[in-house]
Design a protein around this motif. Structure first.
Motif, PDB file in Angstrom:
ATOM      1  N   SER A 153       0.810  -1.316  -0.078  1.00  0.00           N
ATOM      2  CA  SER A 153       0.094  -0.075  -0.134  1.00  0.00           C
ATOM      3  C   SER A 153       1.132   1.221   0.067  1.00  0.00           C
ATOM      4  CB  SER A 153      -0.939   0.117   1.238  1.00  0.00           C
ATOM      5  OG  SER A 153       0.039   0.136   2.515  1.00  0.00           O
ATOM      6  N   ALA A 154       0.246   2.556   0.001  1.00  0.00           N
ATOM      7  CA  ALA A 154       0.895   3.622  -0.320  1.00  0.00           C
ATOM      8  C   ALA A 154       1.542   3.783   1.223  1.00  0.00           C
ATOM      9  CB  ALA A 154       0.025   4.930  -0.635  1.00  0.00           C
ATOM     10  N   MET A 163       3.632   5.833  -6.269  1.00  0.00           N
ATOM     11  CA  MET A 163       2.437   4.957  -6.404  1.00  0.00           C
ATOM     12  C   MET A 163       1.923   5.138  -7.736  1.00  0.00           C
ATOM     13  SD  MET A 163       2.027   3.036  -3.662  1.00  0.00           S
ATOM     14  CE  MET A 163       0.105   2.480  -4.152  1.00  0.00           C
ATOM     15  N   THR A 164       1.936   6.187  -8.263  1.00  0.00           N
ATOM     16  CA  THR A 164       1.218   6.346  -9.632  1.00  0.00           C
ATOM     17  C   THR A 164       2.224   5.647 -10.657  1.00  0.00           C
ATOM     18  OG1 THR A 164       0.442   8.544  -8.948  1.00  0.00           O
ATOM     19  CG2 THR A 164       0.580   8.124 -11.293  1.00  0.00           C
ATOM     20  N   THR A 200       0.365   0.192 -11.910  1.00  0.00           N
ATOM     21  CA  THR A 200      -0.201   0.261 -13.182  1.00  0.00           C
ATOM     22  C   THR A 200      -1.526   0.033 -13.606  1.00  0.00           C
ATOM     23  OG1 THR A 200       0.889  -1.631 -13.706  1.00  0.00           O
ATOM     24  CG2 THR A 200       2.135   0.043 -14.098  1.00  0.00           C
ATOM     25  N   ASP A 201      -2.014  -0.905 -12.436  1.00  0.00           N
ATOM     26  CA  ASP A 201      -3.584  -1.098 -12.632  1.00  0.00           C
ATOM     27  C   ASP A 201      -4.437  -0.179 -11.970  1.00  0.00           C
ATOM     28  OD1 ASP A 201      -3.274  -2.226 -10.100  1.00  0.00           O
ATOM     29  OD2 ASP A 201      -3.711  -4.235 -10.623  1.00  0.00           O
ATOM     30  N   GLY A 202      -3.958   0.577 -11.258  1.00  0.00           N
ATOM     31  CA  GLY A 202      -4.920   1.568 -10.442  1.00  0.00           C
ATOM     32  C   GLY A 202      -5.732   1.322  -9.397  1.00  0.00           C
ATOM     33  N   GLY A 242      -4.638   0.888  -6.238  1.00  0.00           N
ATOM     34  CA  GLY A 242      -4.340   1.629  -4.811  1.00  0.00           C
ATOM     35  C   GLY A 242      -2.995   0.828  -4.280  1.00  0.00           C
ATOM     36  N   TYR A 243      -2.880  -0.365  -4.922  1.00  0.00           N
ATOM     37  CA  TYR A 243      -1.736  -1.263  -4.434  1.00  0.00           C
ATOM     38  C   TYR A 243      -0.733  -1.657  -5.368  1.00  0.00           C
ATOM     39  CZ  TYR A 243      -4.817  -1.854  -0.540  1.00  0.00           C
ATOM     40  OH  TYR A 243      -5.870  -1.690   0.630  1.00  0.00           O
ATOM     41  N   ILE A 244       0.586  -1.962  -4.756  1.00  0.00           N
ATOM     42  CA  ILE A 244       1.621  -2.397  -5.853  1.00  0.00           C
ATOM     43  C   ILE A 244       1.631  -3.854  -5.696  1.00  0.00           C
ATOM     44  CG2 ILE A 244       4.188  -2.422  -6.357  1.00  0.00           C
ATOM     45  CD1 ILE A 244       4.191   0.409  -4.812  1.00  0.00           C
ATOM     46  N   SER A 245       1.270  -4.424  -6.696  1.00  0.00           N
ATOM     47  CA  SER A 245       1.427  -5.946  -6.643  1.00  0.00           C
ATOM     48  C   SER A 245       2.708  -6.588  -6.948  1.00  0.00           C
ATOM     49  CB  SER A 245       0.458  -6.719  -7.546  1.00  0.00           C
ATOM     50  OG  SER A 245       0.872  -6.430  -9.078  1.00  0.00           O
TER      51      SER A 245
END
Length: 82
Positions: free
Chosen positions: A25-26, A48-49, A53-55, A57-60
């Motif tokens: 998460s951010a 984060m932006t 890339t899928d928007g 709210g999390y980085i997978s």
């Protein structure tokens, strides 16, 4: 750690995934980057932006891997401080 292995990517990712839910998460990103040095909230939002890339709210792990592969030298530097 061997260079550019799945094990290395997983190790770095898990260092940012504080709650172990398989995504960053951010808040987790901010907490961990701020322990590495001075990072502003604006810089965290830009990261984060770029990474999310899928928007959602999390980085997978896949998004992290894509960033890692495109920025190997940067990630090697980050790993040294973790």
């Amino acid at each position: 750690m061997a260079d550019d292995t799945l094990e290395e990517r997983e190790w770095i990712f898990k260092r940012f995934d504080d709650n172990g839910d398989g995504k960053v998460s951010a808040a987790e990103l901010a907490k961990n980057l701020k322990t590495l040095g001075c990072v502003s909230d604006e810089q965290i939002q830009r990261m984060m932006t770029k990474l999310d890339t899928d928007g959602d709210g999390y980085i997978s792990f896949q998004e992290f891997t894509d960033f890692y592969n495109a920025n190997r030298l940067l990630m090697k530097d980050v790993a040294r401080f973790l």
